[in-house]
Enzyme design. Structure first.
Site, mmCIF file in Angstrom:
data_model
loop_
_atom_site.group_PDB
_atom_site.id
_atom_site.type_symbol
_atom_site.label_atom_id
_atom_site.label_comp_id
_atom_site.label_asym_id
_atom_site.label_seq_id
_atom_site.Cartn_x
_atom_site.Cartn_y
_atom_site.Cartn_z
ATOM 1 N N ASP A 125 0.818 -1.224 0.000
ATOM 2 C CA ASP A 125 0.000 0.000 0.000
ATOM 3 C C ASP A 125 0.850 1.272 0.000
ATOM 4 O O ASP A 125 0.315 2.372 0.110
ATOM 5 C CB ASP A 125 -0.926 0.024 1.220
ATOM 6 C CG ASP A 125 -2.244 -0.712 0.978
ATOM 7 O OD1 ASP A 125 -2.686 -0.788 -0.187
ATOM 8 O OD2 ASP A 125 -2.842 -1.204 1.964
ATOM 9 N N ARG B 284 0.452 -1.648 7.700
ATOM 10 C CA ARG B 284 0.916 -0.408 7.046
ATOM 11 C C ARG B 284 1.885 0.397 7.921
ATOM 12 O O ARG B 284 2.492 1.348 7.428
ATOM 13 C CB ARG B 284 -0.280 0.465 6.641
ATOM 14 C CG ARG B 284 -1.154 -0.169 5.566
ATOM 15 C CD ARG B 284 -2.015 0.867 4.844
ATOM 16 N NE ARG B 284 -1.206 1.819 4.072
ATOM 17 C CZ ARG B 284 -1.712 2.873 3.439
ATOM 18 N NH1 ARG B 284 -3.006 3.133 3.498
ATOM 19 N NH2 ARG B 284 -0.926 3.688 2.754
ATOM 20 N N ARG C 35 -10.324 5.530 10.795
ATOM 21 C CA ARG C 35 -8.855 5.496 10.892
ATOM 22 C C ARG C 35 -8.355 6.558 11.883
ATOM 23 O O ARG C 35 -8.093 6.262 13.035
ATOM 24 C CB ARG C 35 -8.218 5.704 9.513
ATOM 25 C CG ARG C 35 -8.677 4.704 8.440
ATOM 26 C CD ARG C 35 -8.026 3.353 8.600
ATOM 27 N NE ARG C 35 -8.443 2.380 7.605
ATOM 28 C CZ ARG C 35 -7.817 2.142 6.466
ATOM 29 N NH1 ARG C 35 -6.744 2.831 6.138
ATOM 30 N NH2 ARG C 35 -8.255 1.209 5.637
ATOM 31 N N HIS D 112 -11.760 6.898 4.479
ATOM 32 C CA HIS D 112 -10.847 8.038 4.606
ATOM 33 C C HIS D 112 -11.597 9.274 4.116
ATOM 34 O O HIS D 112 -12.339 9.194 3.130
ATOM 35 C CB HIS D 112 -9.632 7.870 3.687
ATOM 36 C CG HIS D 112 -8.453 7.168 4.283
ATOM 37 N ND1 HIS D 112 -7.580 6.416 3.523
ATOM 38 C CD2 HIS D 112 -7.969 7.131 5.550
ATOM 39 C CE1 HIS D 112 -6.622 5.933 4.301
ATOM 40 N NE2 HIS D 112 -6.836 6.352 5.538
ATOM 41 N N CYS E 92 -5.283 9.488 -3.305
ATOM 42 C CA CYS E 92 -4.557 8.568 -2.421
ATOM 43 C C CYS E 92 -3.103 8.405 -2.868
ATOM 44 O O CYS E 92 -2.216 8.201 -2.041
ATOM 45 C CB CYS E 92 -5.196 7.185 -2.421
ATOM 46 S SG CYS E 92 -6.903 7.147 -1.910
HETATM 47 N N1 ARG Z 1 -5.435 -0.025 1.010
HETATM 48 C C1 ARG Z 1 -5.200 1.280 1.557
HETATM 49 C C2 ARG Z 1 -5.818 1.370 2.934
HETATM 50 O O1 ARG Z 1 -6.894 0.850 3.137
HETATM 51 C C3 ARG Z 1 -5.761 2.338 0.656
HETATM 52 C C4 ARG Z 1 -5.422 3.715 1.075
HETATM 53 C C5 ARG Z 1 -6.058 4.758 0.215
HETATM 54 N N2 ARG Z 1 -5.598 6.026 0.520
HETATM 55 C C6 ARG Z 1 -6.347 7.122 0.715
HETATM 56 N N3 ARG Z 1 -5.775 8.263 0.854
HETATM 57 N N4 ARG Z 1 -7.661 7.036 0.828
HETATM 58 O O2 ARG Z 1 -5.257 1.950 3.847
#
Ligand code: ARG
Length: 275
Positions: free
Chosen positions: A70, A95, A140, A169, A269
């Site tokens: 990612d 991550r 998040r 997000h 992203c």
């Molecule tokens: N697979 C990543 C996650 O879920 C995707 C992140 C996408 N980034 C964003 N800025 N929305 O964290």
């Protein structure tokens, strides 16, 4: 006819999708059994980079690291305002190691990095508008991190609650059309149903003239767009949204990042703005 919209040159930090894959599922878009076409992903990503460059923007590269699929989503690694860098503390353990290469890049580029104490996913959830930092929470980034961000930058942070897991997000549900740095008023585009009722009201009060997108636009990552004040780099599927922004005098520049949707990502992203 009103005055043409004026672009401002930007500096973007990006990461080549050399090791891009879907190996775990941390949002509803991700299905590890679905194959990612890395060659196609690379081609789509290069098209985005070329689009930025041909529109006058500077692109910096952070070296991708094997085993961090990612890492291509550069937006999540920090938020940068006036050369001050607030780093990330990822929610998912998978991550967390991404912070190391990104923090190293910033340090080598001459920036000090402030490390967050609470979970914080950079520009994924922290969207500088000019006057404010709009700050998502619910999936998040935590409200504790919002407080840290306000203290660090001294910019008013407006907390917004996300309620739909597909828009986990803030940058999947909202983007800045104009940061108010020129003659124009600061303005945004967003998908109202991604937010709690109170947060929707806050957005309506702050941005009565905002562009409101449909669920269909949002589900093709239309709100994960990047605007330079004139050009709006946008997913080609978000046709109704592109029409709306064009009617306001912006120029939509469609860039297809369909491979990245398999990971729950899009144009924004993949793009960290160094302000
Ligand atoms: N697979 C990543 C996650 O879920 C995707 C992140 C996408 N980034 C964003 N800025 N929305 O964290």
């Amino acid at each position: 006819m009103s005055e043409p919209r004026v672009p401002r040159r930007r500096r973007y930090l990006v990461c080549e999708p050399r090791h891009f894959a879907v190996q775990y599922a941390i949002n509803p878009w991700m299905h590890p059994d679905v194959k990612v076409d890395v060659d196609l992903a690379q081609e789509q990503w290069r098209t985005l980079i070329r689009a930025y460059q041909t529109h006058g923007h500077t692109v910096d590269l952070v070296e991708p690291v094997a085993g961090l699929p990612d890492m291509v989503f550069a937006a999540n690694s920090a938020v940068v305002i006036e050369g001050r860098v607030f780093g990330a503390l990822f929610h998912a353990p998978e991550r967390r190691p991404e912070s190391v290469p990104y923090d190293t890049w910033f340090k080598q580029a001459g920036y000090a990095v402030q490390r967050p104490e609470a979970v914080c996913e950079g520009e994924g959830d922290l969207v500088p508008t000019g006057r404010y930092v709009l700050a998502g929470t619910g999936f998040r980034t935590t409200p504790e991190a919002h407080r840290e961000v306000q203290e660090f930058f001294g910019v008013p942070v407006i907390g917004l609650r996300l309620v739909d897991p597909y828009f986990y997000h803030l940058d999947t549900a909202l983007f800045v059309l104009d940061d108010g740095s020129g003659e124009r008023e600061e303005n945004i585009a967003y998908y109202p149903d991604a937010f709690s009722p109170g947060s929707r009201e806050v957005l309506a009060r702050l941005y009565p003239d905002a562009v409101l997108a449909t669920r269909q636009d949002a589900m093709v990552f239309g709100l994960n767009s990047v605007s330079d004040g004139r050009h709006v780099f946008i997913a080609p599927g978000a046709t109704a949204l592109a029409e709306q922004v064009a009617a306001r005098g912006y120029v939509p520049v469609p860039v297809d990042l369909s491979e990245f949707q398999k990971a729950g990502g899009g144009i924004k992203c993949c793009t960290q703005e160094i302000r």
